[in-house]
Motif scaffolding. Sequence first.
Motif, PDB file in Angstrom:
ATOM      1  N   VAL A   1     -52.052-100.856-178.259  1.00 35.02           N
ATOM      2  CA  VAL A   1     -52.305-101.512-176.884  1.00 35.02           C
ATOM      3  C   VAL A   1     -50.887-101.231-176.039  1.00 35.02           C
ATOM      4  N   GLY A   2     -49.856-101.543-176.646  1.00 33.39           N
ATOM      5  CA  GLY A   2     -48.563-101.251-175.663  1.00 33.39           C
ATOM      6  C   GLY A   2     -48.536 -99.876-175.197  1.00 33.39           C
ATOM      7  N   PRO A   3     -48.547 -98.821-175.950  1.00 29.06           N
ATOM      8  CA  PRO A   3     -48.598 -97.363-175.393  1.00 29.06           C
ATOM      9  C   PRO A   3     -49.786 -97.150-174.358  1.00 29.06           C
ATOM     10  N   TYR A   4     -50.877 -97.679-174.577  1.00 31.03           N
ATOM     11  CA  TYR A   4     -52.110 -97.596-173.695  1.00 31.03           C
ATOM     12  C   TYR A   4     -51.742 -98.089-172.267  1.00 31.03           C
ATOM     13  N   LEU A   5     -51.046 -99.208-172.280  1.00 31.08           N
ATOM     14  CA  LEU A   5     -50.658 -99.799-171.052  1.00 31.08           C
ATOM     15  C   LEU A   5     -49.378 -99.051-170.385  1.00 31.08           C
ATOM     16  N   GLY A   6     -48.820 -98.513-170.977  1.00 31.34           N
ATOM     17  CA  GLY A   6     -47.547 -97.940-170.656  1.00 31.34           C
ATOM     18  C   GLY A   6     -46.202 -98.787-170.731  1.00 31.34           C
ATOM     19  N   LEU A   7     -46.162 -99.641-171.711  1.00 31.24           N
ATOM     20  CA  LEU A   7     -45.135-100.585-171.981  1.00 31.24           C
ATOM     21  C   LEU A   7     -44.088-100.059-173.007  1.00 31.24           C
ATOM     22  N   VAL A   8     -44.122 -98.785-173.297  1.00 40.34           N
ATOM     23  CA  VAL A   8     -43.182 -98.205-174.454  1.00 40.34           C
ATOM     24  C   VAL A   8     -42.518 -97.262-173.843  1.00 40.34           C
ATOM     25  N   PRO A   9     -41.066 -96.922-174.270  1.00 37.85           N
ATOM     26  CA  PRO A   9     -40.187 -95.873-173.486  1.00 37.85           C
ATOM     27  C   PRO A   9     -40.860 -94.591-173.600  1.00 37.85           C
ATOM     28  N   ASN A  10     -40.640 -93.778-172.490  1.00 35.39           N
ATOM     29  CA  ASN A  10     -40.807 -92.486-172.690  1.00 35.39           C
ATOM     30  C   ASN A  10     -39.897 -91.669-173.773  1.00 35.39           C
ATOM     31  N   GLN A  11     -40.332 -90.521-174.295  1.00 35.63           N
ATOM     32  CA  GLN A  11     -39.479 -89.985-175.274  1.00 35.63           C
ATOM     33  C   GLN A  11     -39.430 -88.352-175.049  1.00 35.63           C
ATOM     34  N   GLU A  12     -38.066 -88.005-175.066  1.00 36.54           N
ATOM     35  CA  GLU A  12     -38.025 -86.695-174.711  1.00 36.54           C
ATOM     36  C   GLU A  12     -36.846 -86.211-175.536  1.00 36.54           C
TER      37      GLU A  12
END
Length: 416
Positions: free
Chosen positions: A308-319
């Motif tokens: 649910v965390g990634p689905y709601l955009g609450l995790v850091p971007n990764q590059e």
Amino acid sequence: MKKNDNSSTKSEPCRKQPKSRVSVERDTKEVMAELLGKLAEKLDAKAISASAGKEQQRGGLRPNLDRLTVGVDLGDQWSVYSILGLEGEALIEGRLQMTKETVAEFFQGLPAARVVIEVGTHSAWVREEISGYGHEVLVANPRLMEGSKRRKRKNDRIDANKLARLGRMDPQSLHPIQHRSAEVRQDLVILRARDALVAVRTELINTTRGLVKSVGARLPKCASPSFPQKVAESIPAEIREALLPLVQLVAAISDSIQEYDKQVEELGSEKYGHTKLVRQVTGVGPVTALAYVLTLENPNRFVKSRDVGPYLGLVPNQEDSGDIQPQLGISKAGDMMLRRLLVGSAHYILGPFGPDTDLRRYGLRLCERGGKNAKKRAAVAVARKLAVLLHHLWVSGEVYEPLRNGWSATTRPAAA
């Protein structure tokens, strides 16, 4: 003279003459009729329908080699479409007016096909309209697709053709999404309308306070609902006549927000009773609970609560690239309103009125690390853990234990 007559005759088709809306629609119908005539011998409607049914039963996405593939680049007034044949050849391109009648008339005459559109304002009702005529509709997520940064040419026609070709050979690269049901979308409108009023009220209050400061005065601190009653008499006389309309607008908006709050309470108690499960957590009110339930709609589509965390955009971007692993901000994917509500709940949990819970202790430990924006980072981290916790409570139906993983504030284990 004869030469001049011939030259004038050849140039006539090249002249650009304005077409009315009626003529454009008539041309589209004629082209579609010609297209269906050419494909009548190649396409077996029964075989196509059976193939589509088998694919839906399997539940997987495979290359679309036995049906037409239609890519539609949705616009606000007009949309551009591109139709590919069984061998991937471009059959026809054109424009569609964005009305239910025009969309229905266009796709009603097509054999069963795979239609690819991008998610956007119109994608929900367009998908429902097209799928009602037996077509398979894929709603692409452009945020996860490879962007157009390296493309030197970009226009609606190229985008429609690209959607069709990806949908034909590599549908997984579209990262298709599933729209919420019409009933849930209608209930979400209430929350989004309320959210818009709250934003307008905040802007009016900030504007009023700023204008009062410009003349050397200040308005007393108060909550937003009580703003009209507590500041009306504190406005300086020289600008009171100019600012009273703003204060009256704030009062009217507050009344409308209260009406929305009543509707939210009714929906949560009568229609979406499982909001009580997520409201066990202190700091999660009726608005946040209903927004969470409506946004996720079906909790079982998440294999793990952590998803649910990634689905709601609450995790850091990764590059990451090689040994370079930069620290980036959160992805901010998913629903912006729910993400903002969860962060607001996290601020309450970390604030002076927040009870002693595992979430609060986790956030305070992050705050103790210090550094720039430590409290903001902690609030986002707590919001992510809160989203995971709410999903777990919703799926399991368990009673919330505030200190399940921690020790009480007075009894901590002695060091070994």
